[in-house]
Design a protein around this motif. Structure first.
Motif, PDB file in Angstrom:
ATOM      1  N   GLY A   1      18.982   4.601  17.878  1.00 17.97           N
ATOM      2  CA  GLY A   1      19.078   3.171  18.088  1.00 17.97           C
ATOM      3  C   GLY A   1      19.643   2.391  16.925  1.00 17.97           C
ATOM      4  N   GLN A   2      20.088   3.086  15.865  1.00 20.76           N
ATOM      5  CA  GLN A   2      20.648   2.410  14.692  1.00 20.76           C
ATOM      6  C   GLN A   2      22.125   2.740  14.557  1.00 20.76           C
ATOM      7  OE1 GLN A   2      19.563   3.902  10.862  1.00 20.76           O
ATOM      8  NE2 GLN A   2      19.874   1.957   9.818  1.00 20.76           N
ATOM      9  N   GLY A   3      22.994   1.942  15.126  1.00 21.32           N
ATOM     10  CA  GLY A   3      24.425   2.104  14.946  1.00 21.32           C
ATOM     11  C   GLY A   3      24.974   3.380  15.555  1.00 21.32           C
ATOM     12  N   ALA A   4      26.210   3.695  15.144  1.00 23.96           N
ATOM     13  CA  ALA A   4      26.900   4.873  15.666  1.00 23.96           C
ATOM     14  C   ALA A   4      26.361   6.144  15.022  1.00 23.96           C
ATOM     15  CB  ALA A   4      28.402   4.747  15.411  1.00 23.96           C
ATOM     16  N   ALA A   5      26.527   7.240  15.742  1.00 23.73           N
ATOM     17  CA  ALA A   5      26.083   8.532  15.220  1.00 23.73           C
ATOM     18  C   ALA A   5      26.957   8.945  14.032  1.00 23.73           C
ATOM     19  CB  ALA A   5      26.157   9.585  16.319  1.00 23.73           C
ATOM     20  N   VAL A   6      26.366   9.653  13.090  1.00 23.23           N
ATOM     21  CA  VAL A   6      27.058  10.115  11.885  1.00 23.23           C
ATOM     22  C   VAL A   6      27.333  11.604  12.015  1.00 23.23           C
ATOM     23  CG1 VAL A   6      26.894  10.382   9.387  1.00 23.23           C
ATOM     24  CG2 VAL A   6      25.927   8.358  10.479  1.00 23.23           C
ATOM     25  N   LEU A   7      28.585  11.985  11.757  1.00 19.72           N
ATOM     26  CA  LEU A   7      28.936  13.406  11.802  1.00 19.72           C
ATOM     27  C   LEU A   7      28.406  14.106  10.557  1.00 19.72           C
ATOM     28  CD1 LEU A   7      32.637  13.263  13.060  1.00 19.72           C
ATOM     29  CD2 LEU A   7      30.601  13.890  14.372  1.00 19.72           C
ATOM     30  N   PRO A   8      27.915  15.331  10.697  1.00 26.63           N
ATOM     31  CA  PRO A   8      27.439  16.066   9.519  1.00 26.63           C
ATOM     32  C   PRO A   8      28.506  16.229   8.450  1.00 26.63           C
ATOM     33  CG  PRO A   8      26.758  17.157  11.548  1.00 26.63           C
ATOM     34  CD  PRO A   8      27.699  16.079  11.952  1.00 26.63           C
ATOM     35  N   GLU A   9      29.767  16.423   8.866  1.00 28.56           N
ATOM     36  CA  GLU A   9      30.843  16.600   7.884  1.00 28.56           C
ATOM     37  C   GLU A   9      31.039  15.333   7.049  1.00 28.56           C
ATOM     38  OE1 GLU A   9      31.236  19.580  11.014  1.00 28.56           O
ATOM     39  OE2 GLU A   9      31.013  17.388  11.043  1.00 28.56           O
TER      40      GLU A   9
END
Length: 357
Positions: free
Chosen positions: A265-273
């Motif tokens: 629910g907090q912003g866009a998903a972050v890629l592990p890379e």
């Protein structure tokens, strides 16, 4: 309200933690007014109230008075008692928010402190328990705070928003601190770290490691980043992943950086890379800042130097972080701008708060 003629008076919610910690160490009462008085939701927040309850648990004889709106706080510190304590932290802030203050207070208890903290172990605001273990504990050892009972252990990892983490912290008692002479940070010798993941695929941690090494391998070969994937009850209640890195120098200086993924629910998903590369760049920036203490622990080092022998300890710091240098004009209490530490310990011998031997 209690007799408050000799208490220090402040206005605003800025530096609430620092004021209460230094009040506890110096034995001087403090009164804080106009705490978010003009906000739509005035008064103390839940995580601040939880911190005040924690201070009440580790001290004996403290007097705490809060008005009905929560905009005025009077705190008369008791004696630091210690012992075995358990505390449920607010999930609005991570356990590191509470642990930073305990690192300042724990060595000066009457009895060795052994405390279990429950809540969020990693978030994007406060230093994580991992970073404090890797950097703050070696710094405390420089001041002579060490022993078999000196331990910081993550029993369960908890991410936002659900939390569910558990941390065990124990610290021995030290009445006198050793002076330090930290003026030469040395050269970077090695880099260590850990990529952790909870309630997501274990492959996330491996992807973080590969991306971080793609940046750091250009500068130094001695790099080892562990992976930690917790399952079941040890994984807390919410999914997430993150990375912390620590660079160790030839003279025993530890410089740290960390990043955590966005929670549900907090912003866009972050890629592990992306997270791995950005965390590696943050570590390089911290190395560029220099100093014998990283920006996370600057205030801890200065406080312990203040509590030690006068004009003996020396430390080389990089640019001061906003948390370290607190200009009191921001809180509306003074127009001269001083270190909060200096404000509290002026004309006060810190040993008055210690239990008699």
């Amino acid at each position: 309200m209690a007799t408050q003629a000799h208490s220090l008076s402040y206005a605003g919610c800025n530096f609430l933690r620092q004021r209460l910690v230094l009040s506890t160490l110096s034995g001087r009462p403090v009164k804080i007014r106009k705490i978010r008085a003009r906000d739509d939701n005035p008064g103390l927040r839940d995580f601040e109230a939880s911190f005040i309850r924690l201070l009440d648990k580790i001290t004996n004889g403290s007097r705490i008075e809060i008005n009905q709106t929560g905009t005025t706080l009077y705190y008369q510190p008791g004696l630091l008692y210690g012992g075995s304590v358990e505390h449920d932290c607010s999930i609005l802030r991570s356990i590191g928010y509470y642990l930073e203050s305990l690192l300042c207070l724990a060595p000066f208890m009457k009895h060795p402190l052994r405390i279990v903290l429950r809540g969020v172990t990693n978030d994007q605001v406060d230093p994580s328990v991992d970073v404090l273990k890797a950097t703050a504990l070696p710094l405390l050892k420089q001041f002579g705070i060490d022993g078999e009972s000196f331990e910081l252990k993550i029993v369960r990892r908890g991410m936002l928003p659900g939390g569910g983490g558990e941390v065990l912290f124990s610290c021995p008692v030290r009445k006198v601190l050793k002076p330090i002479q930290l003026t030469d940070p040395g050269k970077i010798r090695r880099i260590r770290g850990m990529a952790y993941s909870v309630r997501v695929s274990p492959q996330m941690a491996n992807r973080i490691v590969d991306s971080a090494r793609s940046i750091l391998n250009k500068f130094i070969p001695d790099i080892y980043i562990y992976t930690d994937h917790m399952k079941g009850v040890n994984a807390g209640r919410s999914p997430g992943f993150g990375l912390w890195l620590v660079a160790e120098t030839t003279n025993g200086t530890f410089l740290s950086a960390e990043l955590v993924s966005n929670h549900q629910g907090q912003g866009a998903a972050v890629l592990p890379e992306d997270l791995g590369r950005n965390c590696a760049k943050l570590l390089l920036e911290e190395i560029h800042r220099g100093g014998c203490v990283d920006s996370t622990n600057q205030s801890l080092a200065l406080l312990l130097m203040t509590l030690g022998q006068q004009d003996v300890s020396k430390v080389l710091l990089g640019p001061l972080s906003p948390y370290t240098y607190s200009d009191t004009t921001r809180s509306g209490s003074s127009k001269k701008g001083k270190f909060v530490i200096r404000k509290y310990f002026q004309d006060t011998k810190y040993r008055k708060f210690l239990w008699p031997l």
